[in-house]
Structures are given as C-alpha cells and as structure tokens.
Write a protein that holds these residues in place. Structure first.
Motif, PDB file in Angstrom:
ATOM      1  N   CYS A   1      26.079  23.171  15.497  1.00 36.12           N
ATOM      2  CA  CYS A   1      27.624  23.736  14.861  1.00 36.12           C
ATOM      3  C   CYS A   1      28.484  22.596  14.442  1.00 36.12           C
ATOM      4  CB  CYS A   1      28.281  24.299  16.137  1.00 36.12           C
ATOM      5  SG  CYS A   1      29.946  24.751  15.822  1.00 36.12           S
ATOM      6  N   ASP A   2      28.748  22.978  13.171  1.00 33.06           N
ATOM      7  CA  ASP A   2      29.334  21.801  12.401  1.00 33.06           C
ATOM      8  C   ASP A   2      30.931  22.705  12.678  1.00 33.06           C
ATOM      9  OD1 ASP A   2      26.938  21.007  11.014  1.00 33.06           O
ATOM     10  OD2 ASP A   2      28.204  19.198  11.063  1.00 33.06           O
ATOM     11  N   PRO A   3      32.128  21.948  13.397  1.00 31.87           N
ATOM     12  CA  PRO A   3      33.301  22.823  13.133  1.00 31.87           C
ATOM     13  C   PRO A   3      34.008  22.295  12.200  1.00 31.87           C
ATOM     14  CG  PRO A   3      33.257  20.553  14.619  1.00 31.87           C
ATOM     15  CD  PRO A   3      31.728  20.791  13.952  1.00 31.87           C
ATOM     16  N   ILE A   4      35.263  22.914  11.957  1.00 34.54           N
ATOM     17  CA  ILE A   4      36.118  22.571  10.792  1.00 34.54           C
ATOM     18  C   ILE A   4      36.629  21.083  10.886  1.00 34.54           C
ATOM     19  CG2 ILE A   4      38.415  23.332   9.919  1.00 34.54           C
ATOM     20  CD1 ILE A   4      37.548  26.160  10.516  1.00 34.54           C
ATOM     21  N   SER A   5      36.653  20.286   9.950  1.00 30.14           N
ATOM     22  CA  SER A   5      37.118  18.881  10.126  1.00 30.14           C
ATOM     23  C   SER A   5      38.478  18.988  10.637  1.00 30.14           C
ATOM     24  CB  SER A   5      37.087  18.367   8.748  1.00 30.14           C
ATOM     25  OG  SER A   5      37.449  17.025   8.751  1.00 30.14           O
ATOM     26  N   GLY A   6      38.730  17.800  11.659  1.00 23.92           N
ATOM     27  CA  GLY A   6      39.902  18.025  12.363  1.00 23.92           C
ATOM     28  C   GLY A   6      40.108  18.746  13.547  1.00 23.92           C
ATOM     29  N   HIS A   7      39.317  19.819  13.596  1.00 19.37           N
ATOM     30  CA  HIS A   7      39.475  20.764  14.692  1.00 19.37           C
ATOM     31  C   HIS A   7      38.988  19.948  16.107  1.00 19.37           C
ATOM     32  CE1 HIS A   7      40.015  24.879  12.795  1.00 19.37           C
ATOM     33  NE2 HIS A   7      40.830  24.072  12.473  1.00 19.37           N
ATOM     34  N   THR A   8      39.795  19.662  17.108  1.00 21.27           N
ATOM     35  CA  THR A   8      39.287  19.115  18.451  1.00 21.27           C
ATOM     36  C   THR A   8      38.855  20.119  19.173  1.00 21.27           C
ATOM     37  OG1 THR A   8      41.508  19.497  19.256  1.00 21.27           O
ATOM     38  CG2 THR A   8      41.235  17.497  18.129  1.00 21.27           C
ATOM     39  N   ALA A   9      39.036  21.384  19.362  1.00 23.00           N
ATOM     40  CA  ALA A   9      38.452  22.238  20.313  1.00 23.00           C
ATOM     41  C   ALA A   9      37.365  23.029  19.761  1.00 23.00           C
ATOM     42  CB  ALA A   9      39.564  23.278  20.709  1.00 23.00           C
ATOM     43  N   LEU A  10      36.208  23.203  20.669  1.00 21.72           N
ATOM     44  CA  LEU A  10      34.907  23.774  19.985  1.00 21.72           C
ATOM     45  C   LEU A  10      34.318  24.608  21.166  1.00 21.72           C
ATOM     46  CD1 LEU A  10      32.014  22.208  17.998  1.00 21.72           C
ATOM     47  CD2 LEU A  10      31.569  23.427  19.909  1.00 21.72           C
ATOM     48  N   TYR A  11      33.947  25.814  20.653  1.00 20.82           N
ATOM     49  CA  TYR A  11      33.540  26.583  21.646  1.00 20.82           C
ATOM     50  C   TYR A  11      32.143  27.190  21.327  1.00 20.82           C
ATOM     51  CZ  TYR A  11      38.505  27.267  21.521  1.00 20.82           C
ATOM     52  OH  TYR A  11      40.041  27.030  21.280  1.00 20.82           O
ATOM     53  N   TRP A  12      31.424  27.522  22.357  1.00 23.06           N
ATOM     54  CA  TRP A  12      30.044  28.229  22.196  1.00 23.06           C
ATOM     55  C   TRP A  12      30.253  29.725  22.901  1.00 23.06           C
ATOM     56  CZ3 TRP A  12      25.999  27.132  19.165  1.00 23.06           C
ATOM     57  CH2 TRP A  12      25.861  25.827  18.601  1.00 23.06           C
ATOM     58  N   TYR A  13      29.510  30.781  22.199  1.00 21.04           N
ATOM     59  CA  TYR A  13      29.520  31.942  22.894  1.00 21.04           C
ATOM     60  C   TYR A  13      28.182  32.316  22.500  1.00 21.04           C
ATOM     61  CZ  TYR A  13      34.595  32.386  23.085  1.00 21.04           C
ATOM     62  OH  TYR A  13      36.058  32.280  23.339  1.00 21.04           O
ATOM     63  N   ARG A  14      27.749  33.492  23.198  1.00 21.56           N
ATOM     64  CA  ARG A  14      26.679  34.163  23.057  1.00 21.56           C
ATOM     65  C   ARG A  14      26.838  35.784  22.924  1.00 21.56           C
ATOM     66  NH1 ARG A  14      21.723  33.652  27.333  1.00 21.56           N
ATOM     67  NH2 ARG A  14      22.959  35.123  29.146  1.00 21.56           N
ATOM     68  N   GLN A  15      26.121  36.431  22.167  1.00 24.71           N
ATOM     69  CA  GLN A  15      26.308  38.087  22.199  1.00 24.71           C
ATOM     70  C   GLN A  15      24.934  38.407  21.995  1.00 24.71           C
ATOM     71  OE1 GLN A  15      28.340  39.305  18.557  1.00 24.71           O
ATOM     72  NE2 GLN A  15      29.386  40.904  19.941  1.00 24.71           N
ATOM     73  N   SER A  16      24.667  39.165  23.029  1.00 23.17           N
ATOM     74  CA  SER A  16      23.135  39.829  23.127  1.00 23.17           C
ATOM     75  C   SER A  16      23.525  41.098  22.333  1.00 23.17           C
ATOM     76  CB  SER A  16      22.752  40.221  24.634  1.00 23.17           C
ATOM     77  OG  SER A  16      22.669  38.880  25.265  1.00 23.17           O
ATOM     78  N   LEU A  17      22.287  41.692  21.916  1.00 22.96           N
ATOM     79  CA  LEU A  17      22.102  42.908  21.181  1.00 22.96           C
ATOM     80  C   LEU A  17      23.104  44.140  21.520  1.00 22.96           C
ATOM     81  CD1 LEU A  17      21.109  44.329  18.456  1.00 22.96           C
ATOM     82  CD2 LEU A  17      19.303  45.105  19.674  1.00 22.96           C
ATOM     83  N   GLY A  18      24.240  44.587  20.742  1.00 22.98           N
ATOM     84  CA  GLY A  18      25.087  45.695  21.517  1.00 22.98           C
ATOM     85  C   GLY A  18      25.909  45.219  22.322  1.00 22.98           C
ATOM     86  N   GLN A  19      26.070  43.896  22.840  1.00 20.28           N
ATOM     87  CA  GLN A  19      27.127  43.501  23.989  1.00 20.28           C
ATOM     88  C   GLN A  19      28.109  42.947  23.231  1.00 20.28           C
ATOM     89  OE1 GLN A  19      26.120  44.412  27.218  1.00 20.28           O
ATOM     90  NE2 GLN A  19      24.762  45.817  26.080  1.00 20.28           N
ATOM     91  N   GLY A  20      29.055  42.603  24.312  1.00 16.12           N
ATOM     92  CA  GLY A  20      30.306  41.697  23.969  1.00 16.12           C
ATOM     93  C   GLY A  20      29.978  40.233  23.906  1.00 16.12           C
ATOM     94  N   LEU A  21      31.145  39.380  23.442  1.00 12.03           N
ATOM     95  CA  LEU A  21      30.865  37.995  23.583  1.00 12.03           C
ATOM     96  C   LEU A  21      30.894  37.411  24.967  1.00 12.03           C
ATOM     97  CD1 LEU A  21      32.147  38.905  20.666  1.00 12.03           C
ATOM     98  CD2 LEU A  21      32.233  36.294  20.321  1.00 12.03           C
ATOM     99  N   GLU A  22      30.149  36.531  25.278  1.00  8.59           N
ATOM    100  CA  GLU A  22      29.874  36.083  26.602  1.00  8.59           C
ATOM    101  C   GLU A  22      30.256  34.593  26.439  1.00  8.59           C
ATOM    102  OE1 GLU A  22      26.136  35.886  28.222  1.00  8.59           O
ATOM    103  OE2 GLU A  22      26.332  34.705  29.978  1.00  8.59           O
ATOM    104  N   PHE A  23      31.169  33.929  26.833  1.00 12.84           N
ATOM    105  CA  PHE A  23      31.696  32.596  26.642  1.00 12.84           C
ATOM    106  C   PHE A  23      30.764  31.941  27.621  1.00 12.84           C
ATOM    107  CE2 PHE A  23      34.479  28.868  26.736  1.00 12.84           C
ATOM    108  CZ  PHE A  23      34.311  28.366  27.863  1.00 12.84           C
ATOM    109  N   LEU A  24      30.220  30.572  26.853  1.00 11.72           N
ATOM    110  CA  LEU A  24      29.365  29.463  27.254  1.00 11.72           C
ATOM    111  C   LEU A  24      30.224  28.409  27.770  1.00 11.72           C
ATOM    112  CD1 LEU A  24      26.164  29.901  25.072  1.00 11.72           C
ATOM    113  CD2 LEU A  24      26.770  31.129  27.184  1.00 11.72           C
ATOM    114  N   ILE A  25      30.843  27.585  26.821  1.00  9.75           N
ATOM    115  CA  ILE A  25      31.123  26.395  27.179  1.00  9.75           C
ATOM    116  C   ILE A  25      32.240  26.131  26.037  1.00  9.75           C
ATOM    117  CG2 ILE A  25      29.457  25.310  25.482  1.00  9.75           C
ATOM    118  CD1 ILE A  25      29.405  22.885  27.788  1.00  9.75           C
ATOM    119  N   TYR A  26      33.096  25.263  26.221  1.00 13.47           N
ATOM    120  CA  TYR A  26      33.974  24.602  25.211  1.00 13.47           C
ATOM    121  C   TYR A  26      34.119  23.073  25.298  1.00 13.47           C
ATOM    122  CZ  TYR A  26      38.899  23.941  27.262  1.00 13.47           C
ATOM    123  OH  TYR A  26      39.827  23.090  28.035  1.00 13.47           O
TER     124      TYR A  26
END
Lengths: 113, 111
Positions: free
Chosen positions: A23-48
């Motif tokens: 993941c390459d975030p927007i330059s200057g953004h200090t916060a970065l998040y990872w989520y995953r989304q299984s088929l037909g499901q909502g977003l599951e927070f992984l880590i920030y």
C-alpha cells in the motif's frame, strides 16, 4: 500519485504460500489502515498505523498475518501460509493526522486456491 | 465506538432526493458521525461527517438531530451512479482512525 495505490490489484496464490500486499498512501498522510472484505460481506478492520507504529493490532485474524510500515509511508501486509478463508479483497486507506477523512485504495483481490 | 443502525436497503427514483437514516442512540459527546459509500467493486469513498451541526458539501447534506441520537444523509438529486452501499459510522476524535463499518444501507437508484 494523487490517491492511495495498492499492488498487486489481483493475486492468485496456492494454499500454504506466503503473500505480500503493498500500500502506497497519499503523500503526507500519517495514518494508514488495512481492512479486508470477503465476498458479499462488510469491511473488517485489520490494523492501523500512526506513523510507523501500529497502536492497534487487534483486528489481525491470526498470527499468520503481519504488517509493517517504513518511513511513515509504504506499508506491507504479509500473510503467511495462506488458507482458502484468506481469500478476500484487502483494502488500504490513509488519512492525515488532523483530517479524519480516509481515502481508500482500490484494493487487492486475493484468491487462495 | 457507538453502534449505528441503518435500514438494509432502500430504493430511490433518479432525480429525486434520497434520504438515508441512521440511528446512533448511544453516541457519546466526542463521537462524530461519518458517512462513506462503496460503489460495487470499488474502495469506500468518504462523503461527509459532522459532530452536531448540519453539514453540506458538494456531494450531500448531513442532518443531525439535536439530541444527536440519529442523523440523515441527503443526496439532493440522486443519479444512477449513486447506487452503492452507504455506511454510517460513529467514531470518536481520539479513536477515529479505527472506522468500524457495519452492514450499511444498499441504495438502488432507479431510472
């Protein structure tokens, strides 16, 4: 670039193999998040990350999952010994410290066969 | 973060206003209300957020009740491209980097 960039866009891997998602975030953004989304499901927070540190790793589903961020910029999510249940779209987002609007990438679609 | 409740789905006629409700009865004083949407096969897109005052931007308006227990996202002139899953999220200013997405409302705009 102007937005959050994720690579690869698609990844097919064999069960038991390790994969790295970038993941390459927007330059200057200090916060970065990872989520995953299984088929037909909502977003599951992984880590920030805030800078290079990860204050909240509670969402990582197992010890096969790890993530790092270097230089306050690029982040890598690593999944070891992939399982079929790891198949999902992995989404990355970033935001600036003061602006809580999070910008998402287009995701990496991981398929474990 | 406070839990939010949204209807699972709603239809809207193209060109009409779409009013999307969200209940957040346990919201605390330092939690903002955020709205995101996810168009099929794309990453979520930020729409708007607010604390207690009504907010408007080029995409939508956010109306928050005086007691802050509910809010409404208004898309003033819905188009077919507004068909998406809309997520209402309550997140605190101290923990707002962990946006917790629920099931959202699937909005279908029909011609």
């Amino acid at each position: 670039g102007a937005g959050v960039s994720q690579s690869p866009s698609n990844k097919v891997t064999e069960k038991g193999k390790d994969v790295e998602l970038r993941c390459d975030p927007i330059s200057g953004h200090t916060a970065l998040y990872w989520y995953r989304q299984s088929l037909g499901q909502g977003l599951e927070f992984l880590i920030y990350f805030q800078g290079n540190s990860a204050p909240d790793k509670s969402g990582l589903p197992s010890d096969r999952f790890s993530a790092e961020r270097t230089g306050g910029s690029v982040s890598t999510l690593t999944i070891q010994r992939t399982q079929q249940e790891d198949s999902a779209v992995y989404l990355c987002a970033s935001s600036s410290y003061l602006n809580t609007e999070a910008f998402f990438g287009q995701g990496t679609r991981l398929t474990v066969v | 973060d406070a839990k939010t409740t949204q209807p699972p789905s709603m239809d809207c006629a193209e060109g009409r206003a779409a009013n999307l409700p969200c209940n957040h009865s346990t919201i605390s004083g330092n939690e903002y209300v955020y709205w995101y949407r996810q168009i099929h096969s794309q990453g979520p897109q930020y729409i708007i957020h607010g604390l207690k005052n009504n907010e408007t931007n080029e995409m939508a308006s956010l109306i928050i009740t005086e007691d802050r227990k509910s809010s409404t996202l208004i898309l003033p002139h819905a188009t077919l491209r507004d068909t998406a899953v809309y997520y209402c999220i309550a997140a605190s200013s101290s923990n707002d980097y962990k946006l917790s997405f629920g099931a959202g409302t699937t909005v279908t705009v029909r011609a």
